[in-house]
Structures are given as C-alpha cells and as structure tokens.
Write a protein that holds these residues in place. Structure first.
Motif, PDB file in Angstrom:
ATOM      1  N   ILE A 485      36.767  87.699 -31.097  1.00  0.00           N
ATOM      2  CA  ILE A 485      36.090  86.371 -30.623  1.00  0.00           C
ATOM      3  C   ILE A 485      36.748  85.892 -29.380  1.00  0.00           C
ATOM      4  O   ILE A 485      37.892  85.426 -29.558  1.00  0.00           O
ATOM      5  CB  ILE A 485      35.964  85.479 -31.592  1.00  0.00           C
ATOM      6  CG1 ILE A 485      35.174  86.123 -32.769  1.00  0.00           C
ATOM      7  CG2 ILE A 485      35.172  84.323 -31.179  1.00  0.00           C
ATOM      8  CD1 ILE A 485      35.262  85.039 -34.036  1.00  0.00           C
ATOM      9  N   THR A 486      36.456  86.014 -28.320  1.00  0.00           N
ATOM     10  CA  THR A 486      37.151  85.754 -26.970  1.00  0.00           C
ATOM     11  C   THR A 486      36.164  84.599 -26.376  1.00  0.00           C
ATOM     12  O   THR A 486      35.188  84.367 -26.521  1.00  0.00           O
ATOM     13  CB  THR A 486      36.960  86.846 -25.965  1.00  0.00           C
ATOM     14  OG1 THR A 486      35.461  87.070 -25.526  1.00  0.00           O
ATOM     15  CG2 THR A 486      37.593  88.070 -26.587  1.00  0.00           C
ATOM     16  N   THR A 487      37.112  83.683 -25.555  1.00  0.00           N
ATOM     17  CA  THR A 487      36.548  82.803 -24.905  1.00  0.00           C
ATOM     18  C   THR A 487      36.016  82.984 -23.303  1.00  0.00           C
ATOM     19  O   THR A 487      37.105  83.418 -22.464  1.00  0.00           O
ATOM     20  CB  THR A 487      37.607  81.626 -24.676  1.00  0.00           C
ATOM     21  OG1 THR A 487      38.102  81.162 -25.985  1.00  0.00           O
ATOM     22  CG2 THR A 487      36.926  80.266 -24.063  1.00  0.00           C
ATOM     23  N   MET A 488      34.827  82.748 -23.202  1.00  0.00           N
ATOM     24  CA  MET A 488      34.287  83.364 -21.911  1.00  0.00           C
ATOM     25  C   MET A 488      34.299  82.123 -20.929  1.00  0.00           C
ATOM     26  O   MET A 488      34.216  82.698 -19.802  1.00  0.00           O
ATOM     27  CB  MET A 488      32.838  83.601 -22.249  1.00  0.00           C
ATOM     28  CG  MET A 488      32.014  84.519 -21.042  1.00  0.00           C
ATOM     29  SD  MET A 488      30.418  85.010 -21.406  1.00  0.00           S
ATOM     30  CE  MET A 488      29.477  83.681 -22.015  1.00  0.00           C
ATOM     31  N   ALA A 489      33.945  80.918 -21.237  1.00  0.00           N
ATOM     32  CA  ALA A 489      33.937  79.999 -20.457  1.00  0.00           C
ATOM     33  C   ALA A 489      34.158  78.677 -21.048  1.00  0.00           C
ATOM     34  O   ALA A 489      34.149  78.610 -22.482  1.00  0.00           O
ATOM     35  CB  ALA A 489      32.436  80.052 -19.778  1.00  0.00           C
ATOM     36  N   GLU A 490      34.097  77.461 -20.509  1.00  0.00           N
ATOM     37  CA  GLU A 490      34.179  76.203 -21.081  1.00  0.00           C
ATOM     38  C   GLU A 490      33.012  75.515 -20.404  1.00  0.00           C
ATOM     39  O   GLU A 490      32.707  75.514 -19.598  1.00  0.00           O
ATOM     40  CB  GLU A 490      35.410  75.431 -20.648  1.00  0.00           C
ATOM     41  CG  GLU A 490      35.278  73.933 -21.189  1.00  0.00           C
ATOM     42  CD  GLU A 490      36.776  73.252 -20.661  1.00  0.00           C
ATOM     43  OE1 GLU A 490      36.602  72.128 -20.720  1.00  0.00           O
ATOM     44  OE2 GLU A 490      37.498  73.965 -20.268  1.00  0.00           O
ATOM     45  N   TYR A 491      32.176  74.862 -21.403  1.00  0.00           N
ATOM     46  CA  TYR A 491      31.237  73.942 -21.167  1.00  0.00           C
ATOM     47  C   TYR A 491      31.646  72.529 -20.996  1.00  0.00           C
ATOM     48  O   TYR A 491      31.938  72.005 -22.166  1.00  0.00           O
ATOM     49  CB  TYR A 491      29.813  74.023 -22.174  1.00  0.00           C
ATOM     50  CG  TYR A 491      28.894  73.222 -21.902  1.00  0.00           C
ATOM     51  CD1 TYR A 491      27.823  73.411 -21.010  1.00  0.00           C
ATOM     52  CD2 TYR A 491      28.624  72.128 -22.618  1.00  0.00           C
ATOM     53  CE1 TYR A 491      26.853  72.717 -20.680  1.00  0.00           C
ATOM     54  CE2 TYR A 491      27.465  71.269 -22.419  1.00  0.00           C
ATOM     55  CZ  TYR A 491      26.578  71.619 -21.341  1.00  0.00           C
ATOM     56  OH  TYR A 491      25.617  70.844 -21.072  1.00  0.00           O
ATOM     57  N   ASN A 492      31.234  71.761 -20.079  1.00  0.00           N
ATOM     58  CA  ASN A 492      31.612  70.459 -19.723  1.00  0.00           C
ATOM     59  C   ASN A 492      30.536  69.601 -20.062  1.00  0.00           C
ATOM     60  O   ASN A 492      29.489  69.606 -19.726  1.00  0.00           O
ATOM     61  CB  ASN A 492      32.035  70.115 -18.351  1.00  0.00           C
ATOM     62  CG  ASN A 492      32.446  68.904 -18.297  1.00  0.00           C
ATOM     63  OD1 ASN A 492      32.133  67.839 -18.489  1.00  0.00           O
ATOM     64  ND2 ASN A 492      33.679  68.699 -17.234  1.00  0.00           N
ATOM     65  N   ALA A 493      30.656  69.005 -21.363  1.00  0.00           N
ATOM     66  CA  ALA A 493      29.478  68.150 -21.810  1.00  0.00           C
ATOM     67  C   ALA A 493      29.147  67.053 -20.814  1.00  0.00           C
ATOM     68  O   ALA A 493      27.856  66.770 -20.903  1.00  0.00           O
ATOM     69  CB  ALA A 493      29.952  67.565 -23.350  1.00  0.00           C
ATOM     70  N   GLU A 494      29.997  66.300 -20.432  1.00  0.00           N
ATOM     71  CA  GLU A 494      29.666  65.359 -19.292  1.00  0.00           C
ATOM     72  C   GLU A 494      28.823  65.641 -18.168  1.00  0.00           C
ATOM     73  O   GLU A 494      27.912  65.101 -17.945  1.00  0.00           O
ATOM     74  CB  GLU A 494      30.761  64.357 -18.977  1.00  0.00           C
ATOM     75  CG  GLU A 494      31.476  63.761 -20.114  1.00  0.00           C
ATOM     76  CD  GLU A 494      32.878  63.073 -19.871  1.00  0.00           C
ATOM     77  OE1 GLU A 494      33.280  63.275 -18.558  1.00  0.00           O
ATOM     78  OE2 GLU A 494      33.532  62.446 -20.727  1.00  0.00           O
ATOM     79  N   ILE A 499      32.328  76.437 -16.963  1.00  0.00           N
ATOM     80  CA  ILE A 499      33.761  76.585 -16.245  1.00  0.00           C
ATOM     81  C   ILE A 499      34.364  77.902 -16.354  1.00  0.00           C
ATOM     82  O   ILE A 499      34.375  78.156 -17.873  1.00  0.00           O
ATOM     83  CB  ILE A 499      34.658  75.358 -16.290  1.00  0.00           C
ATOM     84  CG1 ILE A 499      34.018  74.001 -15.823  1.00  0.00           C
ATOM     85  CG2 ILE A 499      35.829  75.745 -15.494  1.00  0.00           C
ATOM     86  CD1 ILE A 499      34.853  72.884 -16.278  1.00  0.00           C
ATOM     87  N   PHE A 500      34.696  78.895 -15.515  1.00  0.00           N
ATOM     88  CA  PHE A 500      34.930  80.092 -15.808  1.00  0.00           C
ATOM     89  C   PHE A 500      36.426  80.226 -15.388  1.00  0.00           C
ATOM     90  O   PHE A 500      36.835  79.596 -14.402  1.00  0.00           O
ATOM     91  CB  PHE A 500      34.355  81.345 -15.096  1.00  0.00           C
ATOM     92  CG  PHE A 500      32.789  81.429 -15.661  1.00  0.00           C
ATOM     93  CD1 PHE A 500      32.378  82.111 -16.689  1.00  0.00           C
ATOM     94  CD2 PHE A 500      31.757  80.406 -14.937  1.00  0.00           C
ATOM     95  CE1 PHE A 500      31.076  81.913 -17.085  1.00  0.00           C
ATOM     96  CE2 PHE A 500      30.521  80.811 -15.161  1.00  0.00           C
ATOM     97  CZ  PHE A 500      30.140  81.244 -16.687  1.00  0.00           C
ATOM     98  N   GLU A 501      37.231  80.806 -16.315  1.00  0.00           N
ATOM     99  CA  GLU A 501      38.778  80.768 -15.937  1.00  0.00           C
ATOM    100  C   GLU A 501      39.005  81.827 -14.898  1.00  0.00           C
ATOM    101  O   GLU A 501      40.007  81.626 -13.998  1.00  0.00           O
ATOM    102  CB  GLU A 501      39.454  80.951 -16.970  1.00  0.00           C
ATOM    103  CG  GLU A 501      39.682  80.047 -18.062  1.00  0.00           C
ATOM    104  CD  GLU A 501      40.417  80.281 -19.370  1.00  0.00           C
ATOM    105  OE1 GLU A 501      41.200  81.397 -19.261  1.00  0.00           O
ATOM    106  OE2 GLU A 501      40.447  79.728 -20.339  1.00  0.00           O
TER     107      GLU A 501
END
Length: 927
Positions: A485-494, A499-501
């Motif tokens: 289980i990898t982190t593909m991106a971050e979702y900014n709720a605001e 956001i991709f690393e």
C-alpha cells in the motif's frame, strides 16, 4: 426529584478466561485508573454472536471476528495516555481510561455509553435522570470513538444528554457535522464530504463517468452514498448501479447480497470502476467472491479499508485489478511502533483485548501470514474458551507492525491529545486531581478552542467539530511479488487538488486514465453529446456540430456558435475559420477586362478631342456646337469612364460616396449638353412658326446646362448628407464576406437615375423630331439611337442588379455604365469623325451650304426654288424666286405669297432678290 437507572449485569457461563460478563466491570475491555478518566469505544470484534434460542433474552452476548487493526487503535489510545502521564503536559494530573468493545453493534455501544453516563463513584453504576446536568459528574469526562459512524450517531445522541465530549478518530459521516443534532461530537478526521469530493475529483480527472457503487446498508454507508451521489451529479458522473450489503455479517441474506453484487459487476461490462463504502470485513467477503469470478476492475476505496493490510494480503488479490483509495493523513507514529515492540512486556490483567490477542497467537501461530490472519478473524470468544491454555504462550512482533494503519493510529492519538490539551486549559486554576473539579460540558467548551501542534503545524477543530486534515491517495501496488500500500499523492481538502511528490507517482496516476469506464464512447472535438432515452446523462450518442458551430473539447454538451459573423465552421468542426473576404479586386480577370474597356474609352475620348481640335474650323465641328460644347461633352464622358475605377478593389467610404455622385453628375452634364444640341438642331430646321417660337424661348444653352446639372448636384448632395452610402459586409454567402457599397438609400439612388432618365427621354423626343435632317447631317438621328441604347441598357440593368449578388455586383453597374457611355459617345462623335477623316469633300462650307439649301428647298411647301448657284470661291450666291402671281395686279394688291425657307409666310408684296438672299443666309448661319 431524580430517577435512577441501574445497569443490569449480564450473565454468561463463567470461566477462567473471564470473557463472560457477570458484573459491570467484566464489561470493560481495557482500563486503567486516573484522576480523570477517558472512555473509549472501539469495534475490536466485527460481529456480535446472536443466540438461536427463542425467546431472545436481554443479555449481552460474546463477539467474534477479532479485528487486529482496531485492536491496534485501542493500543494507540493507551500509548497516548501513558505518554501524557509520563510527560509534564498535565502537571501531575493523571489520565485513566476505560475502553469498551462495541463489536460493531449499536446495541452494545449503547450499553457502554450508559456506563459512561453513570454517576461518578456510584456503587451501583446508576444513571440519574435529572432536568439539569450542569453539576452532574459522570464516570468519564470525555469519550474517544467510535469506529463506525452508525455507532457514533447513536452514542453521540446519548452523550449529548450530559454534553460529554466525544472525539472520534474514524467516524466520517457528513451528518455528524450537524451541531444541532450532535452538539458534543468532534473528530480528528475530515468529513465524508471532502472524501466524496476527492473521489469525484479522481474520477473526473481520470476520464471516468460510468461507475458502480457498493455500500454497507447502515447509516455510514447510506450517508456516504448520498454525499457521493450529490458530488457525482454535480460533476456529470453517472452511477450505473448501487448495491447495498447488510450491515451485519450475521444477517442471513448477506452472502446472497454479495453474490448479487458480483453478478451485477460482471454483467455491467462498461463499468470498470467500482466505488466501495464498506467495512473491512464486508470488503474481505466481497473480494474473495470477486476473485472466484475473475472480476478485474478499478476499486476506489473509502477511508474505512483503503489501508487494510488484511485485505491487501488476500491470496491472488492482484487478479482484482487496481485498488486506489483515500486514507487519513498520517503523522509521526515512531513512538507507537516502539510501544508495540515492548508490548509483550505489558501486563494483561486490565487489558482483555491484549489477553485475547495472546490467546489467538497461541491458536494460530503455526499458520502462514494470511492464514494466520484468517484464523484470528474466525475465532470467536466462545471458541477460545474451549482451548487448552496451559500451553506456553507465543509472541509475534511482526504481525502487529504489519497491520498498522498509520492514518487511524495517528488520528486516535490526536484525539487523546486534543482532550488532554483541553483538560490542561481547564486545570490552570483548578485542582484537577479532584474528579469534580470540572464537568464534561466545561471541557466541551475548551475543546472547541483547543489548538494542537502536529508535525509542526497547528491543527484545531472547526465550527463543525471537524479537523480539516488532508487525505493520502493510496495505491495498492505489487512490489517484489507482494501487494504494497503506497502513497501516490496527497489530496488537499481546502484547495481540492492533488499534490504529487515526484514524477514516478504522477505517472502512476496517469496510468489510471488508460482504463475506460464510460457509458458511451467519448465525443471527439467537432461532435456533441445527444442524450438518448436512457435516464443517465452519461449515456448518449455523438452527433456532428452543425454548420457555423464547433466544439473544441471532448464530450461537450453543446456546440459553440462561431462568435461573430466574420467566422464560419463546416459540419463536424473543432474550430472556426475566418471567412474569405471577397470584392472585385484589381487582379480579377473580369475587373481587368472592364478596366481595359474604360481605358479604351478614355483613349477614344482623347482621340476625338485631338481630331476635333485639329479640325476646329470645319463645318462638321462648328455644326456640332463648337469646340467648347464638344469639350464639355467629351470631359463628361471622360469622368464617366473614370468613375468606373471607384467600383473596383476594396470598397472604402470615399469610394462609395464618390462613384455614384461622380457618375450621376457627369452623365447629367453630358445629357444636358446633348439636349441643348437637340434643341438647336430642331430650332434650325423647324418650319413650324409656333414650334419655332417655343424652341426660341427654351433655347438658353448656359442656363439650361447649369440648371439641369445643378439639380443633379442638389440630389447627390442631399443623398450624401442624409443617407450617405457606406461600406457594408454582406454575409449572404455562408463561407465568405462580400465587401460592397451600400447605397444608403435606394430611393435616392433611384431618384438620381430617374432624373438622368427624364433628361434622356426629353433629349430623345427632341432628337426624334429632328431625325429627318439632311442626309449628311443626321446628328439627331444618331442622338436618337444613342438615347435608345441608354434606355435599353438601364432597363435591362434594373432586374439584373436586383437579382445579382456577390463580388461581381459592382461589375454589373460598370457594364451598364460603359454600354450607355460608349453608346452615346459613339453615336454623337464617331459619325463626325468618320466625315472628318474619310469624307473630307463633304466637310467644306460649299458642300455644307448646298446640302442645307437642298434640304430647305425640299421642305418648302409653297415656294419653288428655281435656281441656286453658289460660287465656291467668293461664297456669294444668287437666288431667283419665282412667285405664283398670275398678274402684276395680284402683286400690287398683295395677293401673291412668298416664303423663304425657314421664315414665316410674307404676304402682300413682292420680295426683292436682295431680301430673299439675306433671309436664307441668316437661316444657314444660325445652323
């Protein structure tokens, strides 16, 4: 007056392991004393066993399906409390805890909540009913949990009675943000509103619009499905099917519903994306059945199971396709991992969950990883009672660490720290070692204002009691033969964006777009969607955009119209094209031809001018009105030829105003001069006394020309002032713009042409009356013919001009101008030029006078011309007029009548020869 509710103890056969509940304390899963006690509600087991006997008695039953991930959350709560107690955060005030297992059942959770509401230090765990709980001190000051939104909704309504703060690390239902219905509820995660919006954003950016949804038939599943449906509709995403699975595994219809859901997925071949809002044990059952049916889809996971290791380690999980989900943003949990490594050193007396886990290890330790996990999940508390616990205990560190879900662990610890910071604010000026130092509702007010530093960032609860943290977009990816289980991106709720690393993770995201999940094939640019009879807007046909419309994106709902008349678009166009501008250009072959005709006309005018200038004193030139009149007529012809230039090339305001005015005034000047010539000829050879007197009155050359031309000047002036011609863009041809001159006023244009026609008609009448002139002086005949050419040309022009459009419309007027101009020019001057050049013997004064006298003698009715002799050298002549008197007395008495050609009848006397000679000479000279 207060009423007291007693918590009735439950009875199950007592054993050494003490899973049975014989008193209220046996009901507690894990506990530790403290100055301030915090309650905990976690679904450590996935289901509660229901007795088969009838009738059913109100007894709390044992549970089955040990949930490692939730067990770890209880440990996270214990670790956070122990860390706080070992720190200086509360300055000597210790926190205690009482953690209860809800078994994912509202009923059991409510029983736990009743104990939370019981009065502090009450020997019988009594819950008092009071009208005012402001001073009421319950058993706990705050509650952490529950694991599921459906349980949290029920518990929160009960805790709201005493306004006991409830901080959940996992309940995400959007309805829990309603502070009217749930005034004491908080959570350290975002609400499902943000999660469903994130899912919809992922679906839209991946180009999917035809999806399926499977949810648990409980409050959490229904509210999540409702929220997702609203977001999907707002973003033109259609839900092909919705399947609801029973909330409890003990439901007899559960397996049938799972089979129906799998069958629906298999049948809907165009649906390749499935959104799943379910609990982990539901997903586990669903996926096992899907693997059996070789289902391969993209599965979008909710935060409940997106990081579930026990699901990601299902054998052949890769056959299911791709799993992408949303998990809560994790933080630093290194201290918790260190806590797990030393967990086997912890005592188990006050932690039944830990004791049960150790028992499960003893039963299932010999199995491989996934089988081991399955073994643990399948053991019920009743089964554990039957085992032999005299065997040595086995411990496995790797298993707990492998099942850690960082997001849930972090949010659980955050919930405890939020309560601790609120307690710290209350304990500044109070002795919090005394449990009655503050009430839960006071803690609730402080919790609303608390600010926590988490990973160097300030976090706090908003007005809805939610913490607006971000989501991690998780991708289940096979690495070295294992599903990670990898982190593909971050979702900014605001901000609502991903956001991709790094670029690699972005490529993983882009790879999702290769899978199509649409009801219809995408409409290409140039096409537009046409909704079919299907109730879903995502099911449509693609039709071409009509002419002058375009679509420049895929799957457009409507075609754009080309935004102004200067652009056009063919059928099935993805853009608009600038229309071709047409006008009668200099380079056009027809324009060149017309210009050559005009140039030839100018050369002809100049040639005639030269011929007449060189033969200035000849009778033909003099008989044409003299050189001045000829020059004026030739100049007007020159201007008419020149006016055709203004009909060619790009129309401008100057050209539009100049061309008709120049043509109209020049033609009027020409016709006016010819009209004077016609009058003069008729006057010279008219033998009718009445007509001659009238013609003498009319014959005023200069005033007549000035007046006739001046009227046309006035007409053109009024036209140019009030309804001036202008440049017009003609859009009658679909793909072209015709630049043309709009005459401004058709009425004014008609008046100008009508006035010229009226003058021409008068000129025609006068010339027609003088058509029987001497054979060698037949100018009136040619003027008549020239006027006929003019009339024919302009009569034909009217219908042709009215029915012609396009860039060659000006050419029509040029042609008629050239025809009428050439006709009048040739008829007026070419016969004279012919005489001057080829008939020079007739262009002498003697020949001219002989012609006139011959014509005059033929025209006299009662006078016989007996002899006319002309001496060409002296230009003298003698005329003998023989009268018709029979006797001399007739002459004396005035009975004889004499008439000199062109003069009135003379009665009563004999006209002397000298008088007759004088009269004839005057008539000839007047010509």
């Amino acid at each position: 007056m207060a009423f007291v509710i007693f918590l009735i103890p439950c009875f199950v056969v007592s054993t050494d392991i003490a899973f049975s509940c014989q008193n209220a304390d046996d009901f507690v899963g894990a506990s530790s004393p403290g100055d301030i006690v915090i309650g905990g509600l976690f679904a450590v087991h996935s289901e509660m066993l229901h007795p088969e006997e009838d009738p059913i008695k109100p007894v709390i039953q044992n549970c089955a399906g040990f949930e490692i991930q939730v067990f770890l959350q209880t440990l996270a709560m214990i670790h956070a409390i122990e860390t706080i107690n070992n720190s200086t955060l509360l300055s000597g005030v210790t926190l205690g805890y009482e953690i209860y297992d809800t078994c994912a059942e509202v009923t059991k959770a409510m029983a736990s909540a009743l104990r939370f509401l019981s009065k502090f230090n009450s020997s019988e765990d009594a819950v008092e009913f009071k009208c005012n709980y402001s001073d009421y001190i319950p058993r706990v000051k705050a509650v952490t949990g529950a694991s599921y939104s459906e349980v949290s909704m029920a518990v929160s309504r009960l805790l709201a009675l005493q306004l006991i703060p409830q901080v959940s690390p996992a309940s995400s239902a959007e309805i829990l943000s309603d502070k009217i219905r749930f005034p004491s509820f908080f959570r350290t995660i975002p609400s499902d509103f943000h999660q469903t919006r994130a899912m919809t954003r992922l679906i839209c950016e991946s180009g999917w619009n035809w999806i399926g949804v499977i949810a648990t038939d409980d409050d959490n599943g229904r509210f999540a499905l409702e929220s997702f449906g609203v977001q999907a509709m707002a973003n033109n995403v259609c839900i092909a099917f919705k399947e609801m699975l029973p909330a409890y595994l003990s439901d007899s219809t559960f397996h049938t519903k799972v089979d129906q859901a799998i069958e629906k997925i298999v049948k809907e071949t165009r649906v390749n994306v499935i959104v799943v809002f379910m609990r982990q044990f539901h997903v586990l059952k669903l996926f096992k059945k899907a693997i059996e049916r070789n289902v391969n889809k993209i599965w979008i996971a909710s935060d409940n199971w997106s990081a579930a290791v026990k699901i990601s380690t299902i054998p052949n999980i890769r056959q299911l396709g791709t799993v992408v989900g949303f998990g809560f943003k994790n933080g630093d949990i290194s201290s918790f991992q260190e806590f797990l490594r030393k967990l086997h050193e912890k005592p188990t007396e006050n932690n039944k969950f830990l004791r049960e886990y150790i028992m499960l290890l003893s039963v299932c330790a010999h199995l491989k990883y996934h089988d081991f996990q399955t073994c643990i999940a399948n053991q019920s508390q009743d089964n554990l009672l039957e085992n032999d616990w005299s065997k040595p205990q086995i411990w496995r560190d790797d298993f707990l660490n492998a099942n850690v879900e960082p997001g849930f662990i972090h949010s659980t610890m955050l919930a405890v720290y939020a309560i601790a910071h609120a307690i710290k604010r209350l304990c500044k000026d109070r002795d919090c070692k005394d449990p009655s130092a503050f009430t839960p509702w006071e803690l609730l007010e402080e919790l609303k204002r608390v600010v926590i530093i988490d990973d160097d960032k300030e976090v706090k609860f908003d007005s809805n009691g939610d913490m607006s943290t971000s989501y991690d977009v998780l991708l289940w990816k096979e690495i070295d033969g294992h599903m990670e289980i990898t982190t593909m991106a971050e979702y900014n709720a605001e901000k609502g964006g991903f956001i991709f690393e790094d670029e690699e993770k972005k490529q993983d995201f882009l790879a999702l777009k290769k899978v199509q999940s649409t009801c219809s094939q995408p409409c290409r640019p140039g096409q537009v969607k046409k909704v079919t009879e299907s109730p879903h807007t995502c099911c449509y046909e693609c039709i071409y955009c009509p002419e002058n419309h375009y679509s420049n994106q895929t799957d457009m709902d409507y075609c754009y119209r080309c935004n102004n008349k200067t652009y056009w678009a063919p059928i099935n166009s993805s853009t608009c094209y600038r229309k071709t501008i047409y006008f009668l250009a200099w380079t056009d072959w027809f324009a060149i031809f017309l210009l050559l005709l005009s140039a030839f006309g100018v050369v002809l005018v100049l040639s005639i001018c030269v011929i007449f200038t060189k033969n200035l004193d000849t009778p033909v030139v003099k008989a044409s009105g003299g050189l001045t009149v000829c020059y004026i007529i030739l100049f007007s012809h020159f201007l008419i030829f020149l006016s055709t230039v203004f009909f060619i090339d790009v129309p401008t305001e100057f050209k539009c105003k100049t061309r008709q005015a120049l043509f109209g005034i020049s033609f009027t000047l020409c016709i006016s001069c010819i009209l004077i010539k016609s009058l003069k000829i008729l006057l010279a050879f008219s033998f009718d006394p009445k007509l001659q007197n009238f013609l003498k009155c009319m014959y005023k050359p200069i005033p007549t020309v000035v007046t006739c031309t001046g009227i046309q000047v006035i007409i053109c002036t009024f036209w140019l002032i009030f309804r001036t011609p202008f440049v017009n863009q003609n859009f009658s041809i679909p793909r072209a713009i015709i630049l043309e001159c709009n005459e401004g006023s058709i009425v004014a244009f008609g008046i100008m042409l009508g006035y010229i026609a009226a003058l021409a008609f008068i000129c025609f009448i006068f010339a027609f009356k003088g058509r029987k002139l001497p054979e060698n002086y037949n100018e009136a005949k040619f003027i008549t013919f020239g006027m006929l050419i003019y009339f024919i040309a302009w009569i034909v022009f009217i219908p042709v001009y009215a029915t012609t459009f396009g860039k060659y419309l000006p050419a029509v007027e040029i042609i008629v101008v050239l025809i009428s101009n050439y006709g009048i020019l040739c008829c007026t001057f070419l016969p004279k030029c012919y005489i001057i050049i080829y008939k020079q013997e007739t262009n002498t004064k003697s020949a001219f006078l002989k012609m006139v006298y011959t014509y005059s003698s033929k025209s006299a009715g009662s006078v016989a011309v007996s002899q006319v002799s002309l001496d060409s050298k002296s230009s003298s002549f003698r005329a003998t007029i023989t009268d018709s008197c029979k006797t001399e007395n007739d002459s004396v008495n005035g009975n004889c009548h004499y008439q000199v050609p062109g003069q009135p009848l003379i009665k009563g006397k004999v006209l002397p020869k000298n008088a007759a000679r004088t009269m004839v000479r005057k008539r000839v000279s007047s010509i």
